[in-house]
Design an enzyme around this catalytic site. Structure first.
Site, PDB file in Angstrom:
ATOM      1  CG  ASP A  22      -2.135   0.633   1.250  1.00  0.00           C
ATOM      2  OD1 ASP A  22      -2.122   0.957   0.044  1.00  0.00           O
ATOM      3  OD2 ASP A  22      -3.005   0.797   2.088  1.00  0.00           O
ATOM      4  NE  ARG A  26      -1.628   6.552   0.967  1.00  0.00           N
ATOM      5  CZ  ARG A  26      -1.775   5.605   2.511  1.00  0.00           C
ATOM      6  NH1 ARG A  26      -1.376   6.388   3.352  1.00  0.00           N
ATOM      7  NH2 ARG A  26      -1.641   4.318   2.140  1.00  0.00           N
ATOM      8  CD1 TRP A  27       7.291   6.459  -2.943  1.00  0.00           C
ATOM      9  CD2 TRP A  27       6.469   6.232  -4.872  1.00  0.00           C
ATOM     10  NE1 TRP A  27       8.438   6.382  -3.288  1.00  0.00           N
ATOM     11  CE2 TRP A  27       8.094   6.678  -4.944  1.00  0.00           C
ATOM     12  CE3 TRP A  27       6.540   6.881  -6.298  1.00  0.00           C
ATOM     13  CZ2 TRP A  27       9.375   7.054  -5.965  1.00  0.00           C
ATOM     14  CZ3 TRP A  27       7.199   7.455  -7.197  1.00  0.00           C
ATOM     15  CH2 TRP A  27       8.851   7.307  -7.447  1.00  0.00           C
ATOM     16  CG  HIS A  39      -0.791   2.598  -8.588  1.00  0.00           C
ATOM     17  ND1 HIS A  39      -0.510   2.184  -7.864  1.00  0.00           N
ATOM     18  CD2 HIS A  39      -1.991   3.136  -9.897  1.00  0.00           C
ATOM     19  CE1 HIS A  39      -1.820   2.338  -7.442  1.00  0.00           C
ATOM     20  NE2 HIS A  39      -2.610   2.612  -8.068  1.00  0.00           N
ATOM     21  CB  SER A  67      -8.547  -5.402  -3.182  1.00  0.00           C
ATOM     22  OG  SER A  67      -9.093  -3.842  -3.197  1.00  0.00           O
ATOM     23  CB  THR A  68     -12.911  -7.773  -4.507  1.00  0.00           C
ATOM     24  OG1 THR A  68     -13.471  -7.914  -3.110  1.00  0.00           O
ATOM     25  CG2 THR A  68     -12.809  -9.645  -5.376  1.00  0.00           C
ATOM     26  CD  GLU A  69     -13.125  -5.570  -1.009  1.00  0.00           C
ATOM     27  OE1 GLU A  69     -12.569  -5.521  -1.478  1.00  0.00           O
ATOM     28  OE2 GLU A  69     -14.441  -6.302  -1.124  1.00  0.00           O
ATOM     29  NE  ARG A  73      -7.886   1.677  -5.425  1.00  0.00           N
ATOM     30  CZ  ARG A  73      -6.283   2.037  -4.679  1.00  0.00           C
ATOM     31  NH1 ARG A  73      -5.987   2.718  -5.627  1.00  0.00           N
ATOM     32  NH2 ARG A  73      -6.665   1.754  -3.590  1.00  0.00           N
ATOM     33  CG  LEU A 133       9.280 -17.094  -3.497  1.00  0.00           C
ATOM     34  CD1 LEU A 133       9.436 -16.907  -1.468  1.00  0.00           C
ATOM     35  CD2 LEU A 133       9.539 -15.995  -3.943  1.00  0.00           C
ATOM     36  NE  ARG A 192      -7.925   0.711   5.466  1.00  0.00           N
ATOM     37  CZ  ARG A 192      -7.849   2.463   5.523  1.00  0.00           C
ATOM     38  NH1 ARG A 192      -8.059   2.595   6.720  1.00  0.00           N
ATOM     39  NH2 ARG A 192      -6.990   2.731   4.655  1.00  0.00           N
TER      40      ARG A 192
HETATM   41  C1  IPE Z   1      -5.659  -2.604  -0.291  1.00  0.00           C
HETATM   42  O1  IPE Z   1      -5.234  -1.372  -0.102  1.00  0.00           O
HETATM   43  C2  IPE Z   1      -5.438  -3.436  -1.581  1.00  0.00           C
HETATM   44  C3  IPE Z   1      -3.800  -3.374  -1.912  1.00  0.00           C
HETATM   45  C4  IPE Z   1      -3.178  -2.877  -1.416  1.00  0.00           C
HETATM   46  C5  IPE Z   1      -3.929  -4.288  -3.318  1.00  0.00           C
HETATM   47  P1  IPE Z   1      -6.222  -0.592  -0.494  1.00  0.00           P
HETATM   48  O2  IPE Z   1      -5.389   1.103  -0.348  1.00  0.00           O
HETATM   49  O3  IPE Z   1      -7.373  -0.514  -1.045  1.00  0.00           O
HETATM   50  O4  IPE Z   1      -7.169  -0.691   0.805  1.00  0.00           O
HETATM   51  P2  IPE Z   1      -7.823   0.751   1.676  1.00  0.00           P
HETATM   52  O5  IPE Z   1      -9.058   1.129   0.522  1.00  0.00           O
HETATM   53  O6  IPE Z   1      -7.280   1.789   2.183  1.00  0.00           O
HETATM   54  O7  IPE Z   1      -8.210   0.082   2.544  1.00  0.00           O
HETATM   55  C1  IPE Z   2      -1.691   0.129  -3.220  1.00  0.00           C
HETATM   56  O1  IPE Z   2      -1.200   1.789  -3.725  1.00  0.00           O
HETATM   57  C2  IPE Z   2      -1.897  -0.004  -4.459  1.00  0.00           C
HETATM   58  C3  IPE Z   2      -3.232  -0.524  -5.194  1.00  0.00           C
HETATM   59  C4  IPE Z   2      -3.873  -0.896  -3.690  1.00  0.00           C
HETATM   60  C5  IPE Z   2      -4.132  -1.039  -6.270  1.00  0.00           C
HETATM   61  P1  IPE Z   2      -2.702   2.841  -3.138  1.00  0.00           P
HETATM   62  O2  IPE Z   2      -3.486   3.148  -4.894  1.00  0.00           O
HETATM   63  O3  IPE Z   2      -3.964   1.791  -2.102  1.00  0.00           O
HETATM   64  O4  IPE Z   2      -2.042   3.870  -2.384  1.00  0.00           O
HETATM   65  P2  IPE Z   2      -2.359   4.635  -1.944  1.00  0.00           P
HETATM   66  O5  IPE Z   2      -3.331   4.307  -0.193  1.00  0.00           O
HETATM   67  O6  IPE Z   2      -3.455   5.687  -2.129  1.00  0.00           O
HETATM   68  O7  IPE Z   2      -1.677   5.830  -1.157  1.00  0.00           O
HETATM   69 MG    MG Z   3      -4.028   2.182  -1.277  1.00  0.00          MG
END
Ligand code: IPE
Ligand code: IPE
Ligand code: MG
Length: 250
Positions: A22, A26-27, A39, A67-69, A73, A133, A192
């Site tokens: 994650d 933000r990076w 990404h 994720s499925t969620e 985006r 691995l 979380r």
């Molecule tokens: C969890 O990160 C999913 C992945 C890292 C692939 P998210 O950024 O989607 O999770 P929430 O929304 O902060 O919980």
């Molecule tokens: C995790 O990075 C990668 C995926 C969830 C695909 P994020 O895209 O969630 O990065 P933040 O949390 O918005 O910084």
């Molecule tokens: Mg995130």
């Protein structure tokens, strides 16, 4: 020489590490870049972490990539993430194979284009005999979705109620045959689970770091492994140390 390189590693390393990668967005934002640049940087980091796992003699690595969620985006970001998955397979597959990495996918392949689905299946097939691995890529993965799929599978197979137990349910999950993660790492400071390995993580040790995923390097992984080695896993039991037990008993 290998021994020398591993000298600052504890003896007890996790068999299976799972990582919620994650903080890519933000990076990027913190550098004035678009989220997709984060990404891309995140995928550059894969190589380093996979190499570190091989060096640390970790046997299973599970990476939460989508994720499925995450379908919720903006369209442009979702499309970008799908493209990145395809690019990573094209670019890294041969090297992963040469390193002895066995690729597996956990999650749903529906939702991906037939082209990408085939690419994933071919990559899994191409590396299936490697054993240095095991790398599970969680793409279009959701822990609840996985449990729903397992329930459907049990019903489809007309399993008798009395035959259902934890071992059998585990066999119906995407991770069938993979030991539960010993350590789950989440980068970027979020505290979380976000629907990751909710069944398998029942007794995993958690490690959180504020480092964003693109900056999570070998030394960061080493820190997580060292922290893990200091934990005592009790699984609901009592402390192993006799003196401590006596003290607790008063
Ligand atoms: C969890 O990160 C999913 C992945 C890292 C692939 P998210 O950024 O989607 O999770 P929430 O929304 O902060 O919980
Ligand atoms: C995790 O990075 C990668 C995926 C969830 C695909 P994020 O895209 O969630 O990065 P933040 O949390 O918005 O910084
Ligand atoms: Mg995130």
């Amino acid at each position: 020489m290998a021994q020398h390189m591993n000298s600052s590693l504890p003896e007890k390393v996790p068999t299976h590490i799972a990582i919620i990668m994650d903080g890519n967005g933000r990076w990027a934002i913190s550098r004035g870049l678009p989220r997709l640049a984060g990404h891309r940087a995140g995928t550059e980091n894969l190589r380093r972490v996979i190499e570190a796992c091989i060096e640390f003699k970790i046997q299973y690595l599970t990476l939460y990539a989508f994720s499925t969620e995450n379908w919720g985006r903006p369209q442009e970001e979702v499309q970008g993430l799908l493209r990145i998955l395809e690019d990573v397979i094209d670019r890294e597959l041969q090297q992963l194979h040469d390193q002895g990495v066995q690729l597996r996918h956990i999650g749903r392949l529906d939702g991906l284009t037939p082209h990408l689905r085939n690419k994933v299946l071919q990559a899994v097939e191409f590396t299936r005999n490697n054993d240095r691995l095991v790398l599970n890529v969680a793409f279009n993965y959701g822990g609840r979705d996985e449990i729903v799929c397992a329930i459907k599978g049990l019903l489809q197979d007309s399993v008798k109620i009395d035959d259902i137990n934890e071992t059998l349910v585990s066999k119906y999950l995407y991770t069938a045959g993979v030991p539960d993660p010993d350590l789950i790492v989440r980068t970027s400071g979020e505290l979380r689970g976000s629907n990751f390995l909710i069944w398998q993580g029942a007794y995993s040790e958690w490690y959180f770091t504020s480092t964003y995923w693109p900056d999570f390097d070998k030394e960061e992984l080493r820190k997580a492994v060292i922290e893990f080695s200091r934990r005592e896993r009790r699984y609901g039991g009592v402390m192993k140390n006799k003196e401590d037990s006596e003290t607790n008993a008063g």
